[in-house]
Write an enzyme that holds these catalytic residues in place. Structure first.
Site, short mmCIF file in Angstrom:
data_model
loop_
_atom_site.label_atom_id
_atom_site.label_comp_id
_atom_site.label_asym_id
_atom_site.label_seq_id
_atom_site.Cartn_x
_atom_site.Cartn_y
_atom_site.Cartn_z
N THR A 36 0.90 -1.17 -0.16
CA THR A 36 0.01 0.04 0.13
C THR A 36 0.79 1.26 -0.16
OG1 THR A 36 -1.56 -1.40 1.47
CG2 THR A 36 -2.13 0.86 1.01
N ARG A 102 4.41 -7.25 8.98
CA ARG A 102 4.15 -8.56 8.55
C ARG A 102 5.12 -8.31 7.35
NH1 ARG A 102 -1.80 -9.76 10.10
NH2 ARG A 102 -1.06 -9.95 12.15
N GLU A 109 9.66 1.57 10.87
CA GLU A 109 8.50 2.05 10.88
C GLU A 109 8.05 2.78 12.07
OE1 GLU A 109 6.36 -0.76 7.34
OE2 GLU A 109 6.17 -1.30 9.48
N LYS A 127 -8.24 -4.83 6.10
CA LYS A 127 -7.30 -4.47 7.29
C LYS A 127 -8.23 -4.05 8.53
CE LYS A 127 -3.91 -5.49 4.77
NZ LYS A 127 -2.59 -4.61 4.51
C1 5RP Z 1 5.81 -3.67 6.87
C2 5RP Z 1 4.19 -3.34 7.41
C3 5RP Z 1 3.31 -2.97 6.27
O1 5RP Z 1 3.00 -1.64 6.30
C4 5RP Z 1 2.01 -3.87 6.51
O2 5RP Z 1 2.53 -5.37 6.44
C5 5RP Z 1 1.26 -3.58 5.46
O3 5RP Z 1 1.59 -4.07 4.03
P1 5RP Z 1 0.58 -4.06 2.78
O4 5RP Z 1 0.17 -2.81 2.68
O5 5RP Z 1 1.52 -4.80 1.74
O6 5RP Z 1 -0.69 -5.07 3.07
O7 5RP Z 1 3.99 -3.21 8.56
O8 5RP Z 1 6.28 -4.12 8.00
#
Ligand code: 5RP
Length: 228
Positions: A36, A102, A109, A127
């Protein structure tokens, strides 16, 4: 199936496009990681090429690569706060607490999120959860005696699983390991208790960090919290 996937991608992009409107010229912006956040970085690159002046702090090697490919100037030194950080999430509860990591970038972050005046989540509607803990909590740990750290996490009631990739332990950009840990109950106190374990560098629970979430849905964008 393909149509459902296309819809999810459209929701992610719609959320990222709305977040781009929050970027102020002349500021430092935090770039999240994951699929995303990638839409946000691509959109920011377009704006930079059109003349927008910003600098960015990337939360992973991959996001930094995407930023540099898009000619977004990056930095790892800032004076004061970042104006805005925009990132994805794995789970978002109704009060905008979230679970992240994940993708394995949770340590940087969280540093970027906490260093930002406005931390805004972008996501598709899959989500949204009633309560955090639908999936395991990623915990970044130092490789040194990581099995002892894992046992300490077990003593909190967790069931840690070493993250692997292609049969090998997954290494974060910081050279550390991830223990994906299932807990019976996930709350802010649990986050404090995990933090207190020596060897734990960070966990993926973000309580009271995000100011807002922009969530794509089948019926349009949903905004949780305050974007301003
Ligand atoms: C990476 C993260 C991502 O922001 C989270 O896994 C969401 O990923 P995606 O947008 O691919 O669903 O925390 O450490």
């Amino acid at each position: 199936m393909a149509t459902a996937q296309t819809e999810v991608e459209a929701q992610k992009k719609a959320a990222a496009d709305r977040a781009l409107e929050l970027v102020r010229p002349g500021t430092v912006v935090g770039l999240g990681s994951g699929s995303t956040a990638r839409y946000f970085i691509a959109g920011l690159a377009e704006r930079v090429r059109a003349g927008l002046e910003v600098r960015a702090v990337a939360t992973s090697a991959e996001s930094r690569r995407l930023a540099e490919e898009g000619q977004i100037p990056t930095t790892e030194r800032i004076d004061g706060s970042l104006d805005l950080a925009v990132d994805g999430a794995d789970e978002i509860d109704p009060t905008i607490n979230c679970l992240k990591g994940r993708g394995g970038a949770l340590l940087r972050e969280k540093i970027v999120a906490v260093a930002s005046r406005r931390f805004v989540l972008i996501a598709d509607e899959s989500k949204l959860v009633g309560r955090l803990g639908r999936g395991p909590v990623p915990i970044e740990v130092l490789p040194f005696l990581w099995e002892a750290t894992s046992r300490s996490i077990e003593s909190l009631g967790g069931r840690p699983q070493l993250r692997t990739t292609a049969g090998q332990p997954f290494r974060t950009d910081n050279g550390n390991l991830i223990l994906d840990t299932t807990f019976g109950t996930v709350d802010a106190q649990l986050g404090v208790a995990i933090h207190a374990i020596p060897g734990v560098l960070e966990h993926g629970l973000f309580f009271r960090v995000a100011r807002a979430a922009i969530v794509g849905s089948a019926t349009g964008l949903r905004i949780l919290g305050e974007l301003a």
